[in-house]
Design a protein around this motif. Structure first.
Motif, short mmCIF file in Angstrom:
data_model
loop_
_atom_site.label_atom_id
_atom_site.label_comp_id
_atom_site.label_asym_id
_atom_site.label_seq_id
_atom_site.Cartn_x
_atom_site.Cartn_y
_atom_site.Cartn_z
N VAL A 164 0.13 41.57 35.20
CA VAL A 164 -0.93 40.67 35.18
C VAL A 164 -0.07 39.62 36.25
CG1 VAL A 164 -2.42 38.32 34.43
CG2 VAL A 164 -2.37 40.76 34.38
N ALA A 165 1.43 39.17 35.62
CA ALA A 165 2.49 38.33 35.63
C ALA A 165 2.97 38.51 37.16
CB ALA A 165 3.34 37.90 34.99
N GLU A 166 2.95 40.01 37.58
CA GLU A 166 2.84 40.23 39.14
C GLU A 166 2.29 39.95 39.85
OE1 GLU A 166 4.55 45.02 39.82
OE2 GLU A 166 5.65 44.31 37.41
N ILE A 167 0.93 39.85 39.77
CA ILE A 167 -0.69 40.32 40.21
C ILE A 167 -0.41 39.11 40.77
CG2 ILE A 167 -2.87 40.14 40.60
CD1 ILE A 167 -2.25 42.59 38.85
N SER A 168 -0.10 37.81 39.92
CA SER A 168 -0.49 36.70 39.73
C SER A 168 1.09 35.87 40.80
CB SER A 168 -0.18 35.80 37.97
OG SER A 168 -1.02 35.78 37.60
N ASP A 169 1.97 36.24 40.59
CA ASP A 169 3.03 36.20 41.81
C ASP A 169 2.63 36.48 43.05
OD1 ASP A 169 4.79 34.59 39.99
OD2 ASP A 169 5.96 36.35 39.40
N LEU A 170 1.89 37.70 43.74
CA LEU A 170 1.41 37.83 44.32
C LEU A 170 0.47 37.27 44.80
CD1 LEU A 170 1.79 41.95 44.04
CD2 LEU A 170 3.06 40.20 45.83
#
Length: 84
Positions: A66-72
């Motif tokens: 989820v953190a990766e998706i938020s960054d993207l």
């Protein structure tokens, strides 16, 4: 939590692994019935510990994704300016 159940194939494999462990690490032979009894004991008495650890690990993995998706998503953000 419901009782942890395994397929016959899974149980057979676990029995063989317990027997191998006893033979190689403890230099003792253990019968199939005793090995299955030991597996049932650990499943009933300790299974929740392993189950919960799996849940915690899954939760941590999901949080990471989820953190990766938020960054993207933040990288896709377009600049906004106010013009006069």
């Amino acid at each position: 939590m419901d009782k942890i159940t395994f397929t016959k194939e899974e149980k057979d494999l676990m029995v063989r692994k317990v027997q191998l462990y006893f033979r190689e690490e403890l230099n003792q032979e253990i019968g199939g019935f005793d090995a299955e009894f030991l597996i049932d004991f650990f499943s009933a008495e300790m299974g929740a510990f392993f189950y919960n650890r799996g849940l915690y690990d899954a939760e941590a993995a999901i949080h990471g994704k989820v953190a990766e998706i938020s960054d993207l998503l933040l990288q896709l953000e377009k600049p906004v300016s106010i013009r006069k």
